[in-house]
Design a protein around this motif. Sequence first.
Motif, PDB file in Angstrom:
ATOM      1  N   ALA A  53       0.974  -1.257   0.070  1.00 51.62           N
ATOM      2  CA  ALA A  53      -0.341  -0.234  -0.097  1.00 51.62           C
ATOM      3  C   ALA A  53       0.732   1.334   0.315  1.00 51.62           C
ATOM      4  N   THR A  54       1.768   1.130   0.798  1.00 55.02           N
ATOM      5  CA  THR A  54       3.231   2.218   0.431  1.00 55.02           C
ATOM      6  C   THR A  54       3.486   2.370  -0.594  1.00 55.02           C
ATOM      7  N   GLU A  55       3.678   1.624  -1.290  1.00 56.39           N
ATOM      8  CA  GLU A  55       4.639   1.770  -2.529  1.00 56.39           C
ATOM      9  C   GLU A  55       3.294   2.519  -3.931  1.00 56.39           C
ATOM     10  N   ALA A  56       2.429   1.572  -3.183  1.00 56.19           N
ATOM     11  CA  ALA A  56       0.857   2.009  -4.341  1.00 56.19           C
ATOM     12  C   ALA A  56       1.306   3.932  -3.766  1.00 56.19           C
ATOM     13  N   VAL A  57       0.880   4.239  -2.786  1.00 54.18           N
ATOM     14  CA  VAL A  57       1.089   5.908  -3.030  1.00 54.18           C
ATOM     15  C   VAL A  57       2.802   6.189  -3.364  1.00 54.18           C
ATOM     16  N   ARG A  58       3.385   5.933  -3.197  1.00 51.27           N
ATOM     17  CA  ARG A  58       4.869   6.376  -4.104  1.00 51.27           C
ATOM     18  C   ARG A  58       5.400   6.328  -5.480  1.00 51.27           C
ATOM     19  N   GLU A  59       4.159   5.653  -6.278  1.00 51.12           N
ATOM     20  CA  GLU A  59       4.043   5.533  -7.108  1.00 51.12           C
ATOM     21  C   GLU A  59       2.937   5.681  -8.068  1.00 51.12           C
ATOM     22  N   GLY A  60       1.922   7.042  -6.966  1.00 51.89           N
ATOM     23  CA  GLY A  60       0.706   7.973  -7.545  1.00 51.89           C
ATOM     24  C   GLY A  60      -0.261   6.717  -7.332  1.00 51.89           C
ATOM     25  N   LEU A  61      -0.570   6.213  -7.185  1.00 53.08           N
ATOM     26  CA  LEU A  61      -1.854   4.672  -7.464  1.00 53.08           C
ATOM     27  C   LEU A  61      -2.398   5.191  -6.029  1.00 53.08           C
ATOM     28  N   ASP A  62      -2.346   6.993  -5.618  1.00 55.17           N
ATOM     29  CA  ASP A  62      -3.132   6.713  -4.120  1.00 55.17           C
ATOM     30  C   ASP A  62      -4.498   7.374  -4.211  1.00 55.17           C
ATOM     31  N   VAL A  63      -5.386   6.123  -5.551  1.00 58.24           N
ATOM     32  CA  VAL A  63      -6.825   5.800  -5.161  1.00 58.24           C
ATOM     33  C   VAL A  63      -7.191   5.000  -4.746  1.00 58.24           C
ATOM     34  N   GLY A  64      -8.370   4.255  -4.452  1.00 61.38           N
ATOM     35  CA  GLY A  64      -8.964   3.146  -3.194  1.00 61.38           C
ATOM     36  C   GLY A  64      -8.822   2.287  -4.521  1.00 61.38           C
ATOM     37  N   PHE A  65      -9.214   2.601  -5.385  1.00 66.05           N
ATOM     38  CA  PHE A  65      -9.497   1.578  -6.438  1.00 66.05           C
ATOM     39  C   PHE A  65      -9.760   1.863  -7.877  1.00 66.05           C
ATOM     40  N   GLU A  66      -9.067   0.779  -8.994  1.00 69.75           N
ATOM     41  CA  GLU A  66      -9.411   1.319 -10.292  1.00 69.75           C
ATOM     42  C   GLU A  66      -8.419  -0.343 -10.945  1.00 69.75           C
ATOM     43  N   PHE A  67      -9.065  -0.378 -12.101  1.00 71.63           N
ATOM     44  CA  PHE A  67      -8.644  -1.333 -12.571  1.00 71.63           C
ATOM     45  C   PHE A  67      -6.779  -0.841 -13.647  1.00 71.63           C
ATOM     46  N   ASN A  68      -6.746  -1.858 -13.479  1.00 74.36           N
ATOM     47  CA  ASN A  68      -4.912  -1.938 -14.055  1.00 74.36           C
ATOM     48  C   ASN A  68      -4.582  -2.341 -15.889  1.00 74.36           C
ATOM     49  N   HIS A  69      -4.546  -2.383 -16.550  1.00 79.40           N
ATOM     50  CA  HIS A  69      -4.343  -2.504 -17.867  1.00 79.40           C
ATOM     51  C   HIS A  69      -4.541  -4.187 -18.576  1.00 79.40           C
ATOM     52  N   ASP A  70      -4.710  -4.691 -17.433  1.00 75.92           N
ATOM     53  CA  ASP A  70      -4.860  -5.972 -17.110  1.00 75.92           C
ATOM     54  C   ASP A  70      -6.411  -6.980 -16.856  1.00 75.92           C
ATOM     55  N   GLY A  71      -7.063  -5.437 -15.990  1.00 71.69           N
ATOM     56  CA  GLY A  71      -8.895  -5.692 -15.464  1.00 71.69           C
ATOM     57  C   GLY A  71      -8.431  -6.103 -14.023  1.00 71.69           C
ATOM     58  N   LYS A  72      -6.877  -5.883 -13.649  1.00 71.28           N
ATOM     59  CA  LYS A  72      -6.933  -6.629 -11.985  1.00 71.28           C
ATOM     60  C   LYS A  72      -7.138  -5.162 -11.082  1.00 71.28           C
ATOM     61  N   PRO A  73      -7.853  -5.478 -10.075  1.00 68.06           N
ATOM     62  CA  PRO A  73      -8.438  -3.920  -9.239  1.00 68.06           C
ATOM     63  C   PRO A  73      -6.601  -3.348  -8.547  1.00 68.06           C
ATOM     64  N   ASP A  74      -6.799  -2.847  -9.166  1.00 70.33           N
ATOM     65  CA  ASP A  74      -5.101  -1.497  -8.259  1.00 70.33           C
ATOM     66  C   ASP A  74      -5.556  -0.506  -7.511  1.00 70.33           C
TER      67      ASP A  74
END
Length: 121
Positions: A53-74
């Motif tokens: 979760a910390t890395e997601a924020v560092r990588e700019g994914l400071d969102v609760g929920f979105e789908f990545n290019h493979d359709g996986k929740p991220d």
Amino acid sequence: MEEIPIRKDVEIMGELNDLVKQIHETAKGKGWWDEPRGPLEVHALIHSEISEATEAVREGLDVGFEFNHDGKPDGHGVELMDAVIRIADYFGQRGWDFEAILKAKIEYNKTRAYRHGGKRF
């Protein structure tokens, strides 16, 4: 980005132990309990999800929920939810009453002093 709606009209208690059972059954079915796991291993796995979760924020994914290019929740929220899922799975494996422990802790926290413990963070 797709947001998950927050439902304020739903009573969560009464359903949490059912979710714990479902989560644990899924984990068993996927082989995560084929070998016994001790508390320290489980705690490390929970911790790894918090780190993700910390890395997601560092990588700019400071969102609760979105789908990545493979359709996986991220996203930040999804990674935090992975920690909750691991916790719920462990409660299911141990046979602990998730709701009773959660309610007891919530009620106890109501009795604590303002910003108890003197911690800065």
